[in-house]
Motif scaffolding. Structure first.
Motif, PDB file in Angstrom:
ATOM      1  N   UNK A 209     -64.304  -4.569 -36.258  1.00 28.12           N
ATOM      2  CA  UNK A 209     -65.525  -4.553 -35.447  1.00 28.12           C
ATOM      3  C   UNK A 209     -65.320  -3.599 -34.272  1.00 28.12           C
ATOM      4  N   UNK A 210     -66.284  -2.725 -34.064  1.00 31.28           N
ATOM      5  CA  UNK A 210     -66.207  -1.744 -32.979  1.00 31.28           C
ATOM      6  C   UNK A 210     -67.207  -2.120 -31.887  1.00 31.28           C
ATOM      7  N   UNK A 211     -66.700  -2.309 -30.672  1.00 35.00           N
ATOM      8  CA  UNK A 211     -67.571  -2.761 -29.579  1.00 35.00           C
ATOM      9  C   UNK A 211     -68.633  -1.718 -29.211  1.00 35.00           C
ATOM     10  N   UNK A 212     -68.342  -0.450 -29.439  1.00 30.10           N
ATOM     11  CA  UNK A 212     -69.284   0.594 -29.014  1.00 30.10           C
ATOM     12  C   UNK A 212     -70.478   0.720 -29.966  1.00 30.10           C
ATOM     13  N   UNK A 213     -70.199   0.925 -31.224  1.00 26.30           N
ATOM     14  CA  UNK A 213     -71.295   1.084 -32.201  1.00 26.30           C
ATOM     15  C   UNK A 213     -71.829  -0.264 -32.688  1.00 26.30           C
ATOM     16  N   UNK A 214     -71.024  -1.295 -32.491  1.00 29.62           N
ATOM     17  CA  UNK A 214     -71.306  -2.637 -33.020  1.00 29.62           C
ATOM     18  C   UNK A 214     -71.312  -2.632 -34.546  1.00 29.62           C
ATOM     19  N   UNK A 215     -70.548  -1.705 -35.115  1.00 33.93           N
ATOM     20  CA  UNK A 215     -70.342  -1.720 -36.565  1.00 33.93           C
ATOM     21  C   UNK A 215     -69.380  -2.846 -36.929  1.00 33.93           C
ATOM     22  N   UNK A 216     -69.629  -3.457 -38.058  1.00 35.69           N
ATOM     23  CA  UNK A 216     -68.630  -4.349 -38.661  1.00 35.69           C
ATOM     24  C   UNK A 216     -68.234  -3.673 -39.978  1.00 35.69           C
ATOM     25  N   UNK A 217     -67.009  -3.177 -40.020  1.00 30.04           N
ATOM     26  CA  UNK A 217     -66.526  -2.405 -41.170  1.00 30.04           C
ATOM     27  C   UNK A 217     -65.762  -3.326 -42.108  1.00 30.04           C
ATOM     28  N   UNK A 218     -66.258  -3.464 -43.317  1.00 30.49           N
ATOM     29  CA  UNK A 218     -65.759  -4.526 -44.193  1.00 30.49           C
ATOM     30  C   UNK A 218     -64.998  -4.030 -45.418  1.00 30.49           C
ATOM     31  N   UNK A 219     -64.699  -2.734 -45.485  1.00 33.67           N
ATOM     32  CA  UNK A 219     -63.884  -2.220 -46.588  1.00 33.67           C
ATOM     33  C   UNK A 219     -64.466  -2.555 -47.952  1.00 33.67           C
TER      34      UNK A 219
END
Ligand SMILES: [Zn+2]
Ligand SMILES: [Zn+2]
Length: 330
Positions: A209-219
């Motif tokens: 999870x990236x605080x800046x983009x608010x992406x949750x990257x789940x592979x």
């Protein structure tokens, strides 16, 4: 499945299940490996990832532009001034994985190094270097992996040879040494990553999870495609963890590593497909993750079909091959 058995003979190139097709089909000329600044000048920009269209494969690979090396084997999408999605397109490898580059004031993080390519990942590594340089802040690069399958780690060797770069290998031992806890936070200066262990598809899987983009990257744990599950109990627990996380943190998009579904709900492209003219959006939603969580709560190990994804338990052979590769590459 025949392809999986065939590639099992050569452990060095194996990748399993959702990463099943390891056949690299580079159709561009050799000039392609030579990086030029124009790659970056041509990159796409925008935050509406739900509408993002990627190179479809076959026809576009054979186009005049590709033959003249005007198009790259990698597509760069700039989300904001310091966040990029780079996709190794189907002209290079049928897996067409997504890699994520998040640049910070004090440190940069790359998630995954791609699938096998004719140039050994050289072009991709140069793109990453150029983007870091363009950002003009820190030169420090930390390379992480969504999990330990070869369509996400093929460029590791090149990155390991770079200065100012630390590659956290995806194997069992390196993973255990780096990730001491279930959740690890990594400060990059003006942004922070939260890395959550998510075993199930593969033992060393994480979500970021990236605080800046608010992406949750789940592979490969959650994306628009066939979600192969090695350990059902672990997967169910991991999805529950991610669901809980999304209830307590703002999420812009849930982004995985592949696109295998068509825009037509429920239709999936064949494994190893080199042409996907009408791909589903790469962007998954919290609602879709919640739906999966709820489905898993009410079912034992079985194939689950949804318009946006398909959950497929690995069979005994696939699990055995995965274990062998994990042991051999540790
Ligand atoms: Zn995988
Ligand atoms: Zn994969």
């Amino acid at each position: 499945m025949k392809k999986i058995i065939a590639v099992a003979i050569a452990f060095s190139s194996i990748s399993l299940a959702a990463c099943a097709n390891t056949q690299s089909k580079t159709q561009a000329s050799e000039n392609h490996v030579a990086f030029s600044a124009s790659h970056i000048e041509r990159m796409d920009f925008g935050k509406d990832l739900q509408y993002k269209h990627w190179n479809s494969g076959k026809d576009e690979c054979e186009s005049r532009l590709m033959k003249e090396s005007i198009l790259s084997n990698y597509e760069i999408h700039q989300y904001d001034e310091s966040s990029y999605i780079i996709r190794q397109n189907k002209c290079s490898n049928a897996e067409a994985p997504m890699m994520y580059l998040m640049l910070g004031e004090h440190k940069n993080v790359l998630l995954d190094t791609g699938a096998k390519s004719e140039d050994g990942g050289r072009e991709f590594a140069h793109i990453v270097q150029k983007l870091i340089h363009k950002h003009g802040r820190s030169e420090q690069l930390l390379v992480l992996h969504s999990h330990h399958h070869s369509d996400h780690t093929a460029g590791d060797e090149i990155f390991s040879s770079f200065e100012n770069t630390e590659v956290v290998e995806a194997g069992k031992k390196a993973f255990a040494d780096f990730y001491k806890d279930d959740i690890t936070t990594i400060a990059l200066g003006d942004r922070e990553l939260t890395v959550i262990k998510t075993p199930g598809h593969q033992e060393e899987a994480v979500a970021v999870y990236d605080s800046k983009t608010q992406w949750l990257l789940t592979g490969d744990s959650f994306y628009p495609g066939v979600l192969y599950v090695k350990n059902w109990k672990d997967y169910k627990h991991s999805i529950a963890k991610l669901h809980s996380f999304t209830q307590n943190n703002p999420v812009s998009f849930i982004l995985g590593s592949h696109i295998e579904m068509s825009a037509e709900p429920g239709k999936v492209y064949e494994i190893g497909s080199l042409y996907q003219p009408q791909e589903a959006s790469m962007a998954m939603t919290v609602e879709q993750l919640t739906a999966l969580h709820q489905q898993l709560q009410n079912t034992d190990e079985q194939r689950l079909v949804n318009g946006a994804y398909i959950v497929q338990p690995m069979n005994g052979l696939q699990k055995s091959l995965s274990n062998i590769v994990r042991w051999a590459k540790n």
